[in-house]
Design a protein around this motif. Structure first.
Motif, PDB file in Angstrom:
ATOM      1  N   ILE A 268       0.829  -1.203   0.000  1.00  0.00           N
ATOM      2  CA  ILE A 268       0.000   0.000   0.000  1.00  0.00           C
ATOM      3  C   ILE A 268       0.864   1.254   0.000  1.00  0.00           C
ATOM      4  O   ILE A 268       0.642   2.188  -0.769  1.00  0.00           O
ATOM      5  CB  ILE A 268      -0.937   0.002   1.221  1.00  0.00           C
ATOM      6  CG1 ILE A 268      -1.957  -1.130   1.132  1.00  0.00           C
ATOM      7  CG2 ILE A 268      -1.662   1.346   1.345  1.00  0.00           C
ATOM      8  CD1 ILE A 268      -2.791  -1.301   2.394  1.00  0.00           C
ATOM      9  N   MET A 269       1.883   1.269   0.868  1.00  0.00           N
ATOM     10  CA  MET A 269       2.702   2.463   1.068  1.00  0.00           C
ATOM     11  C   MET A 269       3.992   2.466   0.246  1.00  0.00           C
ATOM     12  O   MET A 269       4.778   3.403   0.341  1.00  0.00           O
ATOM     13  CB  MET A 269       3.051   2.621   2.553  1.00  0.00           C
ATOM     14  CG  MET A 269       1.854   2.935   3.454  1.00  0.00           C
ATOM     15  SD  MET A 269       1.142   4.548   3.105  1.00  0.00           S
ATOM     16  CE  MET A 269       2.484   5.621   3.597  1.00  0.00           C
TER      17      MET A 269
ATOM     18  N   MET B  98      13.485  -1.088   3.083  1.00  0.00           N
ATOM     19  CA  MET B  98      12.229  -1.729   2.704  1.00  0.00           C
ATOM     20  C   MET B  98      11.313  -1.950   3.902  1.00  0.00           C
ATOM     21  O   MET B  98      10.425  -2.798   3.861  1.00  0.00           O
ATOM     22  CB  MET B  98      12.513  -3.065   1.998  1.00  0.00           C
ATOM     23  CG  MET B  98      13.178  -2.903   0.647  1.00  0.00           C
ATOM     24  SD  MET B  98      12.087  -2.058  -0.529  1.00  0.00           S
ATOM     25  CE  MET B  98      13.149  -2.010  -1.981  1.00  0.00           C
ATOM     26  N   ARG B  99      11.523  -1.180   4.963  1.00  0.00           N
ATOM     27  CA  ARG B  99      10.655  -1.340   6.130  1.00  0.00           C
ATOM     28  C   ARG B  99       9.207  -1.010   5.748  1.00  0.00           C
ATOM     29  O   ARG B  99       8.950  -0.128   4.927  1.00  0.00           O
ATOM     30  CB  ARG B  99      11.105  -0.452   7.279  1.00  0.00           C
ATOM     31  CG  ARG B  99      10.986   1.038   7.032  1.00  0.00           C
ATOM     32  CD  ARG B  99      11.375   1.816   8.293  1.00  0.00           C
ATOM     33  NE  ARG B  99      11.260   3.255   8.105  1.00  0.00           N
ATOM     34  CZ  ARG B  99      12.248   4.053   7.759  1.00  0.00           C
ATOM     35  NH1 ARG B  99      13.453   3.538   7.518  1.00  0.00           N
ATOM     36  NH2 ARG B  99      12.059   5.350   7.617  1.00  0.00           N
ATOM     37  N   PRO B 100       8.243  -1.715   6.343  1.00  0.00           N
ATOM     38  CA  PRO B 100       6.839  -1.434   6.037  1.00  0.00           C
ATOM     39  C   PRO B 100       6.412  -0.069   6.557  1.00  0.00           C
ATOM     40  O   PRO B 100       6.798   0.337   7.646  1.00  0.00           O
ATOM     41  CB  PRO B 100       6.088  -2.564   6.752  1.00  0.00           C
ATOM     42  CG  PRO B 100       7.029  -3.069   7.792  1.00  0.00           C
ATOM     43  CD  PRO B 100       8.404  -2.846   7.265  1.00  0.00           C
ATOM     44  N   GLY B 101       5.586   0.625   5.775  1.00  0.00           N
ATOM     45  CA  GLY B 101       5.134   1.963   6.147  1.00  0.00           C
ATOM     46  C   GLY B 101       3.737   1.996   6.713  1.00  0.00           C
ATOM     47  O   GLY B 101       3.224   3.070   7.053  1.00  0.00           O
ATOM     48  N   CYS B 102       3.107   0.841   6.819  1.00  0.00           N
ATOM     49  CA  CYS B 102       1.810   0.732   7.494  1.00  0.00           C
ATOM     50  C   CYS B 102       1.667  -0.712   7.948  1.00  0.00           C
ATOM     51  O   CYS B 102       2.364  -1.602   7.452  1.00  0.00           O
ATOM     52  CB  CYS B 102       0.661   1.145   6.571  1.00  0.00           C
ATOM     53  SG  CYS B 102       0.392   0.055   5.160  1.00  0.00           S
ATOM     54  N   ILE B 103       0.778  -0.954   8.886  1.00  0.00           N
ATOM     55  CA  ILE B 103       0.705  -2.305   9.443  1.00  0.00           C
ATOM     56  C   ILE B 103       0.249  -3.326   8.401  1.00  0.00           C
ATOM     57  O   ILE B 103       0.568  -4.511   8.509  1.00  0.00           O
ATOM     58  CB  ILE B 103      -0.195  -2.368  10.699  1.00  0.00           C
ATOM     59  CG1 ILE B 103      -1.632  -1.961  10.391  1.00  0.00           C
ATOM     60  CG2 ILE B 103       0.381  -1.494  11.809  1.00  0.00           C
ATOM     61  CD1 ILE B 103      -2.586  -2.181  11.569  1.00  0.00           C
TER      62      ILE B 103
ATOM     63  N   VAL C 296       2.589   0.468  16.051  1.00  0.00           N
ATOM     64  CA  VAL C 296       1.681  -0.684  16.077  1.00  0.00           C
ATOM     65  C   VAL C 296       0.264  -0.348  15.640  1.00  0.00           C
ATOM     66  O   VAL C 296      -0.614  -1.208  15.643  1.00  0.00           O
ATOM     67  CB  VAL C 296       1.682  -1.340  17.473  1.00  0.00           C
ATOM     68  CG1 VAL C 296       3.043  -1.936  17.774  1.00  0.00           C
ATOM     69  CG2 VAL C 296       1.297  -0.337  18.557  1.00  0.00           C
ATOM     70  N   THR C 297       0.017   0.888  15.269  1.00  0.00           N
ATOM     71  CA  THR C 297      -1.226   1.286  14.610  1.00  0.00           C
ATOM     72  C   THR C 297      -0.918   2.529  13.783  1.00  0.00           C
ATOM     73  O   THR C 297       0.060   3.235  14.056  1.00  0.00           O
ATOM     74  CB  THR C 297      -2.360   1.573  15.616  1.00  0.00           C
ATOM     75  OG1 THR C 297      -3.552   1.925  14.896  1.00  0.00           O
ATOM     76  CG2 THR C 297      -2.017   2.718  16.553  1.00  0.00           C
ATOM     77  N   ASP C 298      -1.747   2.791  12.791  1.00  0.00           N
ATOM     78  CA  ASP C 298      -1.476   3.879  11.847  1.00  0.00           C
ATOM     79  C   ASP C 298      -2.424   5.069  11.997  1.00  0.00           C
ATOM     80  O   ASP C 298      -2.350   6.009  11.202  1.00  0.00           O
ATOM     81  CB  ASP C 298      -1.574   3.355  10.410  1.00  0.00           C
ATOM     82  CG  ASP C 298      -0.566   2.265  10.115  1.00  0.00           C
ATOM     83  OD1 ASP C 298       0.575   2.376  10.607  1.00  0.00           O
ATOM     84  OD2 ASP C 298      -0.908   1.302   9.413  1.00  0.00           O
ATOM     85  N   ILE C 299      -3.275   5.082  13.012  1.00  0.00           N
ATOM     86  CA  ILE C 299      -4.326   6.100  13.069  1.00  0.00           C
ATOM     87  C   ILE C 299      -4.139   7.084  14.220  1.00  0.00           C
ATOM     88  O   ILE C 299      -5.103   7.675  14.701  1.00  0.00           O
ATOM     89  CB  ILE C 299      -5.723   5.444  13.161  1.00  0.00           C
ATOM     90  CG1 ILE C 299      -5.848   4.565  14.417  1.00  0.00           C
ATOM     91  CG2 ILE C 299      -6.013   4.631  11.903  1.00  0.00           C
ATOM     92  CD1 ILE C 299      -7.265   4.073  14.687  1.00  0.00           C
ATOM     93  N   THR C 300      -2.867   7.305  14.619  1.00  0.00           N
ATOM     94  CA  THR C 300      -2.639   8.159  15.790  1.00  0.00           C
ATOM     95  C   THR C 300      -1.732   9.357  15.515  1.00  0.00           C
ATOM     96  O   THR C 300      -0.859   9.657  16.332  1.00  0.00           O
ATOM     97  CB  THR C 300      -2.026   7.328  16.935  1.00  0.00           C
ATOM     98  OG1 THR C 300      -0.797   6.737  16.455  1.00  0.00           O
ATOM     99  CG2 THR C 300      -2.974   6.257  17.416  1.00  0.00           C
ATOM    100  N   PRO C 301      -1.892  10.062  14.392  1.00  0.00           N
ATOM    101  CA  PRO C 301      -1.048  11.248  14.212  1.00  0.00           C
ATOM    102  C   PRO C 301      -1.216  12.216  15.380  1.00  0.00           C
ATOM    103  O   PRO C 301      -2.333  12.474  15.820  1.00  0.00           O
ATOM    104  CB  PRO C 301      -1.561  11.855  12.894  1.00  0.00           C
ATOM    105  CG  PRO C 301      -2.896  11.249  12.663  1.00  0.00           C
ATOM    106  CD  PRO C 301      -2.859   9.897  13.289  1.00  0.00           C
TER     107      PRO C 301
END
Length: 429
Positions: A177-178, A225-230, A295-300
Motif C-alpha cells: 500500500i505504502m 524496505m521497512r513497512p510503512g503501514c501495518i 503498532v497502529t497507523d491512526i494516531t497522528p
C-alpha cells in the motif's frame, strides 16, 4: 593512506580503554565486553577523530535511545536544530542523528559534532542534494560523501546496502500500500529505476567496508524496505532485505567493521517479537536499531506513544537501540517541545525493556526504590526516584503541600492500611 586500528581489532589483542569504560558503565567485566565487541554483539560508535562520551549498544547493555534532528528545505534553522539536540540530550538521548536536507549540510554537521554525544548521519541525503536528484547520484559522488562524513568525525552511518535489485523486484512482485517510506530507501529505488543498475552500496560493498575500516566508523545497515503501514508488514520485500542484511552483516564483521542492523517500522504488536528474533538470527546477534515499531497507523499527534509501545515490546524481545518517534511524526518537522516529549517517552520505553533484559539489574532497582518511597509516602524520595522528577514535582504541587496525593486525600489506601497494621502491632504490645 593511514589505516586506523579498529576497535574490533584492538579487542582481539586486549581490552582498549574505551571498552574498559563501557564495561564499567554497563556492569560487565572488561574481557566480557571485549569478547562481545569482537563477536559483533556489542557496538561502540566512537570515531577516533572526535572525543565524546561513549555509548555501548547490544548484548548485556541497557537499551539506548537515539534522537533524530535536522533541517529541511522548508524549515532550515541550524540554531534551532542545535537547541533540539541539546534538549534531546538533556532529556535522556544517548546518541543523535543529523538528518538535515536543507542549508549548508557540512557546516550544520560540524556544529552538531561539537556536542558531547555519538552522531550518526545518512550520506545519501547529502549526495542527492549535491546531484540535484536521486537519479543523478553516481557511485563516485556517494562514496565521496561517505568518506567526507567519516573524516569529519561522524560515528555511524545509515547506509541502505540491502535495497538491491532483488528487493526491488520483490517490491514489484508483491506490491505494498505504502510502497517505500524510507527516504534513503526511496532514493536508492529511484537510482536503480533510472539507471537499471545495481545499488552501488551493494555492488561495491567491499569498497564501502574499506572506507569504514580506514576510519573505524560503524555501519548502520538501513532498513530501506521497512513497512510503512501495518498492512504492509507481511509483504515480501522486507524479508528479502532481512536476508541480505544478514549476509552483509557477516561481511562487515569479517572486515573488522562494527555494525548495527536497522529494523521494521510499522507492524501489528503480535508480529514484533517474531521479526526481532528473525533479524537477530539472520544477522548473528548484531545490535538491532528500531524506529518504533508503530503498532497502529491512526494516531497522528500521538505516534510517539504508539512507537514507545512497539519499542518496549521490541526491547523485551531483544532490540537494543530505539529511535525516538516525535509527536509530529507523519505531520511536520518536530519542534523543541516535540523533541523533549518524544525523547522522554522513548526513554520510558527503553526502561520498560530493560526491566526484562537486565532482570535484577539497575533498572528493576530503580522501580524498587520508587515502591519503597511510595510505601513511606515520602515525596522527596519519590521525586528523586522518578525518571522525570521535575514533572512529578510540578504535578504534585498543583494542589498544595499535602501528605498524600489529592486524588485520595484522607482516603489514601497506603496510609489507611499502614495505620491499621500499626494499630494491630500496638494492640499486641
Amino acid at each position: 593512506m593511514c589505516v586506523m586500528q579498529t576497535l574490533i581489532k584492538e579487542c582481539l589483542n586486549g581490552v582498549p580503554p574505551e571498552v574498559e569504560a563501557i564495561a564499567r558503565d554497563e556492569g560487565l567485566s572488561p574481557r566480557q565486553a571485549a569478547r562481545a565487541v569482537t563477536r559483533g554483539r556489542i557496538t561502540v560508535a566512537a570515531n577516533p577523530r572526535r572525543p565524546h562520551r561513549l555509548c555501548a549498544v547490544g548484548e548485556g547493555c541497557s537499551v539506548k535511545v537515539n534522537v533524530n534532528i535536522g533541517t529541511s528545505a522548508e524549515r532550515c534553522d541550524p540554531d534551532l536544530e542545535i537547541e533540539k539536540a541539546k534538549v534531546a540530550l538533556a532529556n535522556g538521548a544517548d546518541t543523535l542523528m543529523d538528518l538535515s536536507t536543507g542549508g549548508d549540510l557540512p557546516a550544520i554537521r560540524k556544529r552538531i559534532l561539537e556536542l558531547d554525544a555519538p552522531l550518526g548521519t545518512v550520506p545519501i541525503y547529502e549526495a542527492v542534494r549535491r546531484a540535484g536528484s536521486a537519479a543523478d547520484v553516481t557511485a563516485d559522488l556517494l562514496f565521496k560523501v561517505i568518506r567526507e562524513h567519516c573524516q569529519q568525525g561522524v560515528d555511524f552511518l545509515t547506509l541502505h546496502c540491502g535495497v538491491n535489485q532483488d528487493a526491488f523486484a520483490d517490491l514489484k512482485a508483491d506490491p505494498r500500500i505504502m510502497g517505500v517510506v524510507s527516504r534513503g530507501g526511496a532514493f536508492h529505488v529511484a537510482m536503480m529505476a533510472a539507471t537499471g543498475e545495481e545499488n552501488p552500496l551493494y555492488k561495491e560493498y567491499d569498497y564501502l567496508l574499506e572506507i569504514l575500516e580506514e576510519n573505524d566508523v560503524v555501519i548502520s545497515l538501513g532498513d530501506g524496505m521497512r513497512p510503512g503501514c501495518i498492512y504492509d508488514a507481511e509483504r515480501l520485500a522486507k524479508a528479502t532485505e532481512y536476508i541480505t542484511l544478514g549476509r552483509l552483516s557477516r561481511r562487515a564483521l569479517s572486515a573488522g567493521v562494527q555494525r548495527f542492523i536497522e529494523g521494521p517500522g510499522h507492524m501489528p504488536i503480535d508480529e514484533i517479537g517474531y521479526n526481532v528474533k528473525m533479524i537477530k538470527e539472520v544477522c548473528d546477534g548484531a545490535p538491532l536499531y528500531l524506529l518504533g515499531p508503530l503498532v497502529t497507523d491512526i494516531t497522528p499527534g500521538y505516534d510517539h506513544v504508539v512507537g514507545a509501545i512497539g519499542g518496549a515490546v521490541a526491547a523485551m524481545h531483544g532490540a537494543d537501540f530505539l529511535c525516538m518517534v516525535s509527536p509530529s511524526e507523519h505531520l511536520a518537522l518536530p519542534d523543541i517541545d516535540d523533541i523533549a516529549e518524544g525523547t522522554r517517552v522513548v526513554r520510558v520505553s527503553a526502561h520498560v525493556g530493560d526491566i526484562v533484559r537486565l532482570g535484577e539489574g539497575a533498572s528493576s532497582a530503580a522501580d524498587l526504590k520508587m515502591a519503597q518511597a511510595r510505601r513511606r509516602i515520602n515525596w522527596e524520595e519519590q521525586f528523586e526516584a522518578a525518571m522525570f522528577g521535575d514533572l512529578a514535582r510540578k504535578v504534585h504541587a498543583r494542589d498544595g503541600d499535602l501528605e498524600t496525593c489529592s486524588m485520595c486525600g484522607d482516603l489514601c489506601a497506603i496510609k489507611m492500611v499502614r495505620e491499621a497494621l500499626q494499630g494491630e502491632a500496638e494492640k499486641k504490645d
